[in-house]
Scaffold this motif. Structure first.
Motif, PDB file in Angstrom:
ATOM      1  N   LEU A  84      27.489  54.269  52.271  1.00 57.01           N
ATOM      2  CA  LEU A  84      26.300  54.334  53.124  1.00 57.01           C
ATOM      3  C   LEU A  84      26.360  55.511  54.081  1.00 57.01           C
ATOM      4  N   THR A  85      27.529  55.843  54.541  1.00 57.36           N
ATOM      5  CA  THR A  85      27.660  56.903  55.540  1.00 57.36           C
ATOM      6  C   THR A  85      28.015  58.258  54.931  1.00 57.36           C
ATOM      7  N   GLU A  86      28.205  58.291  53.635  1.00 56.36           N
ATOM      8  CA  GLU A  86      28.699  59.499  52.985  1.00 56.36           C
ATOM      9  C   GLU A  86      27.638  60.585  52.887  1.00 56.36           C
ATOM     10  N   HIS A  87      26.373  60.209  52.662  1.00 57.16           N
ATOM     11  CA  HIS A  87      25.339  61.194  52.364  1.00 57.16           C
ATOM     12  C   HIS A  87      24.195  61.210  53.367  1.00 57.16           C
ATOM     13  N   GLU A 139      22.013  60.063  59.690  1.00 59.05           N
ATOM     14  CA  GLU A 139      21.440  59.109  60.628  1.00 59.05           C
ATOM     15  C   GLU A 139      22.393  57.925  60.843  1.00 59.05           C
ATOM     16  N   PRO A 140      22.462  57.424  62.052  1.00 57.92           N
ATOM     17  CA  PRO A 140      23.318  56.261  62.304  1.00 57.92           C
ATOM     18  C   PRO A 140      22.708  54.993  61.705  1.00 57.92           C
ATOM     19  N   ILE A 141      23.550  54.087  61.297  1.00 54.15           N
ATOM     20  CA  ILE A 141      23.085  52.802  60.781  1.00 54.15           C
ATOM     21  C   ILE A 141      22.720  51.893  61.953  1.00 54.15           C
ATOM     22  N   LYS A 142      21.547  51.297  61.859  1.00 57.63           N
ATOM     23  CA  LYS A 142      21.095  50.390  62.913  1.00 57.63           C
ATOM     24  C   LYS A 142      21.344  48.928  62.540  1.00 57.63           C
ATOM     25  N   ARG A 143      21.107  48.619  61.260  1.00 55.51           N
ATOM     26  CA  ARG A 143      21.208  47.218  60.844  1.00 55.51           C
ATOM     27  C   ARG A 143      21.489  47.151  59.351  1.00 55.51           C
ATOM     28  N   ILE A 144      22.403  46.280  58.968  1.00 52.53           N
ATOM     29  CA  ILE A 144      22.705  46.033  57.560  1.00 52.53           C
ATOM     30  C   ILE A 144      22.475  44.548  57.299  1.00 52.53           C
ATOM     31  N   ASP A 145      21.698  44.270  56.286  1.00 50.44           N
ATOM     32  CA  ASP A 145      21.392  42.877  55.937  1.00 50.44           C
ATOM     33  C   ASP A 145      22.112  42.527  54.632  1.00 50.44           C
ATOM     34  N   MET A 146      23.051  41.572  54.736  1.00 51.64           N
ATOM     35  CA  MET A 146      23.863  41.198  53.582  1.00 51.64           C
ATOM     36  C   MET A 146      23.347  39.944  52.885  1.00 51.64           C
ATOM     37  N   ARG A 147      22.156  39.485  53.218  1.00 51.36           N
ATOM     38  CA  ARG A 147      21.670  38.208  52.684  1.00 51.36           C
ATOM     39  C   ARG A 147      21.016  38.350  51.310  1.00 51.36           C
ATOM     40  N   TYR A 148      21.534  39.229  50.512  1.00 49.11           N
ATOM     41  CA  TYR A 148      21.027  39.426  49.163  1.00 49.11           C
ATOM     42  C   TYR A 148      22.145  39.126  48.167  1.00 49.11           C
ATOM     43  N   GLY A 199      18.844  54.344  62.080  1.00 49.43           N
ATOM     44  CA  GLY A 199      18.347  54.793  63.365  1.00 49.43           C
ATOM     45  C   GLY A 199      17.945  56.247  63.305  1.00 49.43           C
ATOM     46  N   GLU A 200      17.516  56.778  64.427  1.00 48.66           N
ATOM     47  CA  GLU A 200      17.129  58.180  64.483  1.00 48.66           C
ATOM     48  C   GLU A 200      18.376  59.045  64.632  1.00 48.66           C
ATOM     49  N   PRO A 201      18.328  60.269  64.151  1.00 50.42           N
ATOM     50  CA  PRO A 201      19.482  61.171  64.296  1.00 50.42           C
ATOM     51  C   PRO A 201      19.846  61.360  65.760  1.00 50.42           C
ATOM     52  N   ALA A 202      21.111  61.642  66.005  1.00 53.58           N
ATOM     53  CA  ALA A 202      21.588  61.783  67.366  1.00 53.58           C
ATOM     54  C   ALA A 202      20.826  62.868  68.117  1.00 53.58           C
TER      55      ALA A 202
END
Length: 237
Positions: free
Chosen positions: A206-209, A212-221, A230-233
Motif C-alpha cells: 500500500l505504501t510502496e507506490h 499520500e498518507p493512509i487515513k483509514r484501512i477497512d479489513m471487513r472484506y 489522506g492529502e499529501p503532506a
C-alpha cells in the motif's frame, strides 16, 4: 481425704496460673506496653510519594507492639490511588514494617482510568498519570481481553514497522486499531487473525507506490481491503 485435698490444691494452683496468664496477656495488650517506636516503609516508588504514605500511616500506626491492629493500617494504605498491594508485619521489639507494592500502569482506559499489568482498573488523579500510554476503549468487563488483544496486535504489526497507539471496541465488539501516525484500521468483530495476517502482508504494498498518507484501512472484506487516502503532506502545510 488426702486425695481430695490434693485435688483442691491443684485446682487452686490452676486458677492462680490462669489468673496470672490472663493478667499477663492483658498487660501485653495494653497500648502503653512495648509501644511501636518506628515505622519502616518498603517499596520502590515512581508515582507514590513516600512522605504521603508516612503521613497516611500516622493515625493508625500508634499503640503497643502486640495490641496494634494491623488490618486498619493495611486498609489505610490500600486506599491510596497508586497502591496495588500492602503487607504489614511486626519486627521485635518496637518496629512496624509496611511493604507497599505500587501500581504499574500499562495502558489508559477511557478518559480517566488506567490498567495495570494484570488488566485491573485503577483510578489515580489524572494529573499524576504518565504520558505516552496506549489508549484502550471498551465496555466494562472488557479490560483484560482488550489489553491482551493490544499486546498481540502490537507485536504482529511491529513486523511491518507499524506502532499501535490504541484499540477501540464498541458495544457489538467491532474494533478499530489506532496507529501512531493517526491512521485507523477497522477490523470488524472478534479477533480474526486471518485479517491481521492479511494486513501485515498487504501493508508494504500500500505504501510502496503512493506518497499520500493512509487515513483509514477497512479489513471487513473476505478477500480484500478498502483504503482511504489522506492529502499529501505538501497540501497540509
Amino acid at each position: 481425704m488426702r486425695r481430695g485435698l490434693r485435688l483442691v490444691w491443684l485446682g487452686g494452683v490452676a486458677v492462680l496460673l490462669m489468673a496470672l496468664v490472663t493478667k499477663g496477656v492483658e498487660r501485653l495488650l495494653h497500648p502503653e506496653t512495648l509501644p511501636v517506636r518506628s515505622v519502616v516503609i518498603e517499596g520502590d516508588f515512581q508515582y507514590l510519594d513516600r512522605q504521603a504514605v508516612s503521613e497516611t500511616l500516622v493515625p493508625y500506626a500508634s499503640g503497643g507492639f502486640f495490641s496494634l491492629d494491623l488490618r486498619p493500617v493495611e486498609r489505610a494504605v490500600e486506599a491510596m490511588p497508586w497502591v496495588h498491594g500492602v503487607s504489614v508485619r511486626r519486627e521485635w521489639p518496637d518496629r512496624l514494617v509496611v511493604r507497599v507494592d505500587e501500581q504499574v500502569p500499562v495502558a489508559r482506559w477511557g478518559e480517566t482510568a488506567l490498567l495495570n499489568q494484570y488488566g485491573e482498573l485503577f483510578h489515580p488523579p489524572v494529573e499524576t498519570q504518565p504520558e505516552g500510554l496506549p489508549a484502550l476503549w471498551g465496555r466494562d468487563g472488557r479490560e483484560r481481553p482488550l489489553m491482551e488483544r493490544y499486546l498481540a496486535v502490537q507485536a504482529r504489526l511491529a513486523d511491518v514497522g507499524l506502532e499501535v497507539e490504541g484499540l477501540q471496541e464498541d458495544a457489538r465488539r467491532s474494533w478499530v486499531i489506532r496507529l501512531q501516525d493517526g491512521s485507523q484500521v477497522v477490523m470488524g468483530r472478534g479477533m480474526d487473525t486471518d485479517r491481521l495476517d492479511r494486513l501485515v502482508r498487504m501493508y508494504p504494498r500500500l505504501t510502496e507506490h503512493r506518497d499520500e498518507p493512509i487515513k483509514r484501512i477497512d479489513m471487513r472484506y473476505t478477500n480484500g481491503i478498502a483504503v482511504a487516502w489522506g492529502e499529501p503532506a505538501e497540501a497540509l502545510e
